[in-house]
Design a protein around this motif. Structure first.
Motif, PDB file in Angstrom:
ATOM      1  N   VAL A 129       0.879  -1.171   0.000  1.00  0.00           N
ATOM      2  CA  VAL A 129       0.000   0.000   0.000  1.00  0.00           C
ATOM      3  C   VAL A 129       0.912   1.215   0.000  1.00  0.00           C
ATOM      4  CG1 VAL A 129      -1.885   1.216   1.133  1.00  0.00           C
ATOM      5  CG2 VAL A 129      -1.673  -1.269   1.393  1.00  0.00           C
ATOM      6  N   GLY A 130       0.848   2.028  -1.048  1.00  0.00           N
ATOM      7  CA  GLY A 130       1.834   3.095  -1.148  1.00  0.00           C
ATOM      8  C   GLY A 130       1.325   4.362  -1.783  1.00  0.00           C
ATOM      9  N   THR A 131       2.067   5.443  -1.538  1.00  0.00           N
ATOM     10  CA  THR A 131       1.807   6.717  -2.197  1.00  0.00           C
ATOM     11  C   THR A 131       2.663   6.781  -3.457  1.00  0.00           C
ATOM     12  OG1 THR A 131       3.474   7.736  -0.779  1.00  0.00           O
ATOM     13  CG2 THR A 131       1.182   7.932  -0.093  1.00  0.00           C
ATOM     14  N   PRO A 132       2.190   7.466  -4.494  1.00  0.00           N
ATOM     15  CA  PRO A 132       2.895   7.441  -5.786  1.00  0.00           C
ATOM     16  C   PRO A 132       4.350   7.883  -5.709  1.00  0.00           C
ATOM     17  CG  PRO A 132       0.693   8.333  -6.068  1.00  0.00           C
ATOM     18  CD  PRO A 132       0.897   8.186  -4.595  1.00  0.00           C
ATOM     19  N   GLY A 133       4.637   8.960  -4.951  1.00  0.00           N
ATOM     20  CA  GLY A 133       6.001   9.468  -4.904  1.00  0.00           C
ATOM     21  C   GLY A 133       7.005   8.452  -4.403  1.00  0.00           C
ATOM     22  N   ARG A 134       6.702   7.807  -3.275  1.00  0.00           N
ATOM     23  CA  ARG A 134       7.644   6.851  -2.691  1.00  0.00           C
ATOM     24  C   ARG A 134       7.697   5.550  -3.482  1.00  0.00           C
ATOM     25  NH1 ARG A 134      10.551   6.308   2.073  1.00  0.00           N
ATOM     26  NH2 ARG A 134      10.757   8.555   1.806  1.00  0.00           N
ATOM     27  N   VAL A 135       6.561   5.084  -3.991  1.00  0.00           N
ATOM     28  CA  VAL A 135       6.582   3.866  -4.820  1.00  0.00           C
ATOM     29  C   VAL A 135       7.449   4.084  -6.050  1.00  0.00           C
ATOM     30  CG1 VAL A 135       5.168   2.388  -6.311  1.00  0.00           C
ATOM     31  CG2 VAL A 135       4.348   2.983  -4.022  1.00  0.00           C
ATOM     32  N   LEU A 136       7.331   5.255  -6.664  1.00  0.00           N
ATOM     33  CA  LEU A 136       8.144   5.565  -7.840  1.00  0.00           C
ATOM     34  C   LEU A 136       9.620   5.651  -7.479  1.00  0.00           C
ATOM     35  CD1 LEU A 136       7.861   6.028 -10.833  1.00  0.00           C
ATOM     36  CD2 LEU A 136       7.539   8.470 -10.403  1.00  0.00           C
ATOM     37  N   ASP A 137       9.935   6.166  -6.305  1.00  0.00           N
ATOM     38  CA  ASP A 137      11.316   6.168  -5.828  1.00  0.00           C
ATOM     39  C   ASP A 137      11.891   4.753  -5.843  1.00  0.00           C
ATOM     40  OD1 ASP A 137      11.685   8.836  -5.452  1.00  0.00           O
ATOM     41  OD2 ASP A 137      11.381   8.814  -3.291  1.00  0.00           O
ATOM     42  N   HIS A 138      11.136   3.810  -5.295  1.00  0.00           N
ATOM     43  CA  HIS A 138      11.618   2.417  -5.216  1.00  0.00           C
ATOM     44  C   HIS A 138      11.757   1.809  -6.611  1.00  0.00           C
ATOM     45  CE1 HIS A 138      11.810   1.639  -0.902  1.00  0.00           C
ATOM     46  NE2 HIS A 138      10.705   2.347  -0.756  1.00  0.00           N
ATOM     47  N   ILE A 139      10.813   2.116  -7.500  1.00  0.00           N
ATOM     48  CA  ILE A 139      10.909   1.576  -8.864  1.00  0.00           C
ATOM     49  C   ILE A 139      12.176   2.087  -9.539  1.00  0.00           C
ATOM     50  CG2 ILE A 139       9.869   1.669 -11.168  1.00  0.00           C
ATOM     51  CD1 ILE A 139       7.125   1.605  -9.813  1.00  0.00           C
ATOM     52  N   ARG A 140      12.443   3.384  -9.407  1.00  0.00           N
ATOM     53  CA  ARG A 140      13.621   3.974 -10.050  1.00  0.00           C
ATOM     54  C   ARG A 140      14.918   3.482  -9.433  1.00  0.00           C
ATOM     55  NH1 ARG A 140      11.451  10.232 -10.617  1.00  0.00           N
ATOM     56  NH2 ARG A 140      10.302   9.940 -12.569  1.00  0.00           N
ATOM     57  N   ARG A 141      14.909   3.211  -8.135  1.00  0.00           N
ATOM     58  CA  ARG A 141      16.095   2.677  -7.457  1.00  0.00           C
ATOM     59  C   ARG A 141      16.320   1.202  -7.782  1.00  0.00           C
ATOM     60  NH1 ARG A 141      17.386   5.041  -2.030  1.00  0.00           N
ATOM     61  NH2 ARG A 141      16.440   7.108  -1.903  1.00  0.00           N
ATOM     62  N   GLY A 142      15.279   0.544  -8.299  1.00  0.00           N
ATOM     63  CA  GLY A 142      15.370  -0.888  -8.556  1.00  0.00           C
ATOM     64  C   GLY A 142      15.234  -1.724  -7.305  1.00  0.00           C
ATOM     65  N   THR A 143      14.662  -1.139  -6.242  1.00  0.00           N
ATOM     66  CA  THR A 143      14.537  -1.853  -4.970  1.00  0.00           C
ATOM     67  C   THR A 143      13.224  -2.615  -4.840  1.00  0.00           C
ATOM     68  OG1 THR A 143      13.756   0.223  -3.982  1.00  0.00           O
ATOM     69  CG2 THR A 143      16.088  -0.324  -3.713  1.00  0.00           C
ATOM     70  N   ILE A 144      12.315  -2.441  -5.808  1.00  0.00           N
ATOM     71  CA  ILE A 144      11.065  -3.192  -5.787  1.00  0.00           C
ATOM     72  C   ILE A 144      10.711  -3.582  -7.217  1.00  0.00           C
ATOM     73  CG2 ILE A 144       9.454  -1.246  -6.031  1.00  0.00           C
ATOM     74  CD1 ILE A 144       7.841  -2.607  -3.701  1.00  0.00           C
ATOM     75  N   ASP A 145      10.183  -4.784  -7.373  1.00  0.00           N
ATOM     76  CA  ASP A 145       9.930  -5.343  -8.703  1.00  0.00           C
ATOM     77  C   ASP A 145       8.461  -5.727  -8.809  1.00  0.00           C
ATOM     78  OD1 ASP A 145       9.815  -6.706 -11.067  1.00  0.00           O
ATOM     79  OD2 ASP A 145      11.475  -8.073 -10.635  1.00  0.00           O
ATOM     80  N   PHE A 146       7.734  -5.046  -9.698  1.00  0.00           N
ATOM     81  CA  PHE A 146       6.314  -5.325  -9.879  1.00  0.00           C
ATOM     82  C   PHE A 146       6.044  -6.148 -11.143  1.00  0.00           C
ATOM     83  CE2 PHE A 146       6.017  -1.324  -7.327  1.00  0.00           C
ATOM     84  CZ  PHE A 146       5.357  -1.871  -6.243  1.00  0.00           C
ATOM     85  N   SER A 147       7.014  -6.900 -11.576  1.00  0.00           N
ATOM     86  CA  SER A 147       6.862  -7.654 -12.824  1.00  0.00           C
ATOM     87  C   SER A 147       5.908  -8.839 -12.690  1.00  0.00           C
ATOM     88  CB  SER A 147       8.231  -8.145 -13.310  1.00  0.00           C
ATOM     89  OG  SER A 147       8.811  -9.020 -12.357  1.00  0.00           O
ATOM     90  N   GLU A 148       5.618  -9.272 -11.451  1.00  0.00           N
ATOM     91  CA  GLU A 148       4.697 -10.390 -11.251  1.00  0.00           C
ATOM     92  C   GLU A 148       3.423  -9.943 -10.536  1.00  0.00           C
ATOM     93  OE1 GLU A 148       6.671 -13.648  -9.363  1.00  0.00           O
ATOM     94  OE2 GLU A 148       8.283 -13.729 -10.867  1.00  0.00           O
ATOM     95  N   LEU A 149       3.087  -8.682 -10.709  1.00  0.00           N
ATOM     96  CA  LEU A 149       1.907  -8.118 -10.054  1.00  0.00           C
ATOM     97  C   LEU A 149       0.627  -8.766 -10.592  1.00  0.00           C
ATOM     98  CD1 LEU A 149       1.699  -5.779  -7.948  1.00  0.00           C
ATOM     99  CD2 LEU A 149       1.008  -4.307  -9.843  1.00  0.00           C
ATOM    100  N   ARG A 150      -0.263  -9.123  -9.690  1.00  0.00           N
ATOM    101  CA  ARG A 150      -1.550  -9.698 -10.086  1.00  0.00           C
ATOM    102  C   ARG A 150      -2.665  -8.651 -10.053  1.00  0.00           C
ATOM    103  NH1 ARG A 150      -2.650 -14.909  -6.531  1.00  0.00           N
ATOM    104  NH2 ARG A 150      -4.373 -15.100  -8.039  1.00  0.00           N
ATOM    105  N   TRP A 151      -2.586  -7.710  -9.089  1.00  0.00           N
ATOM    106  CA  TRP A 151      -3.633  -6.703  -8.956  1.00  0.00           C
ATOM    107  C   TRP A 151      -3.024  -5.331  -8.698  1.00  0.00           C
ATOM    108  CZ3 TRP A 151      -3.852 -11.146  -5.701  1.00  0.00           C
ATOM    109  CH2 TRP A 151      -4.731 -12.140  -6.162  1.00  0.00           C
ATOM    110  N   LEU A 152      -3.538  -4.349  -9.399  1.00  0.00           N
ATOM    111  CA  LEU A 152      -3.185  -2.947  -9.164  1.00  0.00           C
ATOM    112  C   LEU A 152      -4.466  -2.195  -8.853  1.00  0.00           C
ATOM    113  CD1 LEU A 152      -1.347  -0.422  -9.224  1.00  0.00           C
ATOM    114  CD2 LEU A 152      -1.785  -0.298 -11.700  1.00  0.00           C
ATOM    115  N   VAL A 153      -4.489  -1.510  -7.718  1.00  0.00           N
ATOM    116  CA  VAL A 153      -5.648  -0.727  -7.308  1.00  0.00           C
ATOM    117  C   VAL A 153      -5.244   0.746  -7.238  1.00  0.00           C
ATOM    118  CG1 VAL A 153      -7.361  -0.290  -5.504  1.00  0.00           C
ATOM    119  CG2 VAL A 153      -6.595  -2.641  -5.960  1.00  0.00           C
TER     120      VAL A 153
END
Length: 574
Positions: A129-153
């Motif tokens: 459960v995240g806010t866009p700014g911090r989630v995007l930080d993690h995506i850009r850092r490569g610290t979180i991988d959403f390649s196997e995501l089943r649901w996006l809300v």
């Protein structure tokens, strides 16, 4: 069909139903009735349009928890994007309370420790459960991988749009896999959100809960800002301050009703509870006692209160917020019946502030903010009541001999004032001692008596700290000493003012706004929304070139007509 069977009819299994029972939900809300079976029966993307506070978290949370399997891998299975840190924590807590499968749920938001978030991600999170700014930080850092995501809300998508998160949302959606299923929840459907859904969502099913025009013509509607942990003490103060209190206290769940009733009984109040688990025989017995005023406090859920016909209530108290504006109007409509005037009181905690604001707007009624009665106020009322009751006994009843003789014995042994004080202490224990009343502090006030204001203009609107201060002084009448800690970001600003002036300042600034959204509001946590600081830094870098090409009046946004006094004077002289 029982209420739990209504949830079962939506397609939920026993594991999830058990969580619902323990949580105390009585019946599914309209958005839950639409969303849950649609989610469980097919694989289409979903757009659900419903107002804030209609049970959306359970609408997407219950079916996700129904289908998900605990994996605790470094690749999350579900991502829920929300506009603010406060809402992220609220959604996380709700999911955890409904979780019976040991699913790993964690909130990721700006302002929290990055190292702690990295530790939790490394350990494994099933639902983020995240806010866009911090989630995007993690995506850009490569610290979180959403390649196997089943649901996006996308929860409260229109709110994220208003806060300037639309580019972040698009970048996040582009960084996730194509096989995920997307659910978008929004109170309104502006063009930008509609465009986003068309670009990133497929085979979309649209679900709508119609928003009804509400009216609430009542003599007096009041709200108090209190922390969740202080609500019970706030309730008892309201009861104590009203000599003839006779009302219904509304709680959201069965568990909440039982807890409030038990605590009231422990304090010596005459209270009874009604909810879906109460038998018909017990319900009728409780209502008879309440109508005869053998008990003056009835604690109930919305469902259990249906059909109660009592015309002379003095108060309706919303201990917890109703799920929507229609429920609010139904609740408070129980006062003011048969020509009797009554008072509706609503307690709001920090986590309920945004929902209350949306409900208040939908109801279109004057709900006044007030300060809770102080301990001194309550004690003064209690003292006067004791004096009145004493006078009634002295003038209206014949004192029998055994009391006279006992009184004479006591007065022969003790000083009269000391004896009477001791008897009062014995009879009323600590009820007349101020130390027995805990402090209840409004959540929007800090220890210095100031309030933090969020103002929806920033550098992109042509403001600097100096220009913002000048505008505040000109438009609100504040002087320099009352304006402190000014922070001007790219698209919004923060300023600290005396709490006693905060409501006046927001009202005057909001009169200047031509849009539907308020220009200024009191910040409930005194900080920027989650991830805003870094998001604005990125937005500044990304948009500097395009901003420079914009005409100045357009670049200055919603307050483009504001000019410094010196500039206006100069223009007039010309």
């Amino acid at each position: 069909m029982t209420k739990i069977e209504e949830f079962q009819a939506l397609g939920l299994t026993e594991v999830t139903l058990e969580a619902i029972r323990e949580k105390g939900f009585e019946e599914p809300s309209p958005i839950q009735k639409l969303t849950i079976p649609t989610f469980l029966k097919d694989e289409n993307d979903i757009i659900a349009q419903a107002q804030t506070g209609t049970g959306k978290t359970a609408a997407f949370g219950l079916p996700i928890l129904e289908r998900i399997t605990a994996r605790k891998g470094q690749k999350p299975q579900a991502l829920i994007l929300v506009p603010t840190r406060e809402l992220a924590l609220q959604v996380m807590e709700e999911l955890i309370s409904l979780n019976r499968k040991k699913i790993a749920v964690s909130a990721i938001y700006g302002g929290a420790s990055m190292s702690e978030q990295l530790r939790r991600i490394a350990k494994g999170i099933d639902i983020v459960v995240g806010t866009p700014g911090r989630v995007l930080d993690h995506i850009r850092r490569g610290t979180i991988d959403f390649s196997e995501l089943r649901w996006l809300v996308l929860d409260e998508a229109d709110e994220m749009l208003d806060m300037g998160f639309i580019e972040d949302m698009e970048e996040i959606m582009a960084a996730t896999n194509d096989t995920k299923r997307t659910m978008l929840f929004s109170a309104t459907m502006p063009a930008r959100i509609s465009s986003l859904s068309k670009k990133y969502m497929h085979d979309t099913e649209i679900l709508r809960v119609e928003s009804k025009q509400m009216t609430a013509d009542l003599t007096d509607q009041i709200y108090f800002e209190v922390r969740e942990s202080d609500k019970f003490d706030a309730l008892t103060r309201i009861i104590d301050i009203e000599p003839d209190f006779y009302g219904i206290v509304f709680a959201r769940t069965k568990v909440g009703v039982d807890e409030i009733v038990n605590r009231l009984l422990e304090r010596g109040y005459a209270a009874e509870g009604l909810h879906g688990d109460v038998s018909q025989a017990q319900r009728e017995k409780t209502l008879r006692k309440f109508k005869k005023k053998q008990v003056n406090i009835l604690v109930a859920t919305d469902v259990a209160a249906r059909g109660i016909d009592v015309n002379n209530l003095t108060h309706v108290i919303n201990y917890s917020l109703p799920q929507d504006s229609e429920s609010y109007v139904h609740r408070i409509g129980r006062t003011g019946r048969a020509g009797n005037e009554g008072t509706a009181i609503t307690f709001i905690s920090p986590s309920e502030y945004r929902q209350f604001t949306a409900m208040r707007k939908a109801v279109k009624s004057d709900i006044r903010k007030q300060q809770l009665p102080s301990a001194e106020d309550v004690i003064a009322i209690r003292r006067q009541k004791i004096k009145d009751e004493l006078q009634a006994v002295v003038t209206g009843e014949q004192l029998v001999d055994n009391y006279h003789s006992m009184a004479s014995e006591i007065l022969a042994e003790y000083d009269p004032a000391v004896a009477l004080a001791a008897l009062l202490k014995m009879a009323f224990k600590n009820d007349l001692e101020q130390d027995n009343y805990p402090e209840i502090r409004s959540f929007s006030v800090d220890r210095k008596g100031t309030a933090r204001l969020f103002i929806a203009v920033g550098r992109f609107d042509g403001f600097t700290p100096g220009k913002l201060v000048e505008m505040l002084k000109r438009e609100t009448g504040l002087y320099d000493k009352k304006i402190d800690d000014v922070r001007v970001m790219d698209s919004f600003s923060f300023v600290t003012v005396p709490f006693k002036d905060a409501e006046m300042v927001t009202k005057k600034l909001n009169r200047l706004s031509r849009g539907d959204k308020p220009l200024a509001e009191i910040s409930t946590d005194g900080n920027a929304p989650a991830g805003e600081d870094k998001r604005n830094e990125r937005r500044g870098r990304n948009h500097t070139r395009s901003e420079r090409r914009m005409p100045e009046r357009e670049r200055r946004g919603p307050l483009r007509n504001f000019e410094s006094k010196s500039k206006r004077d100069s223009r007039k002289r010309k």
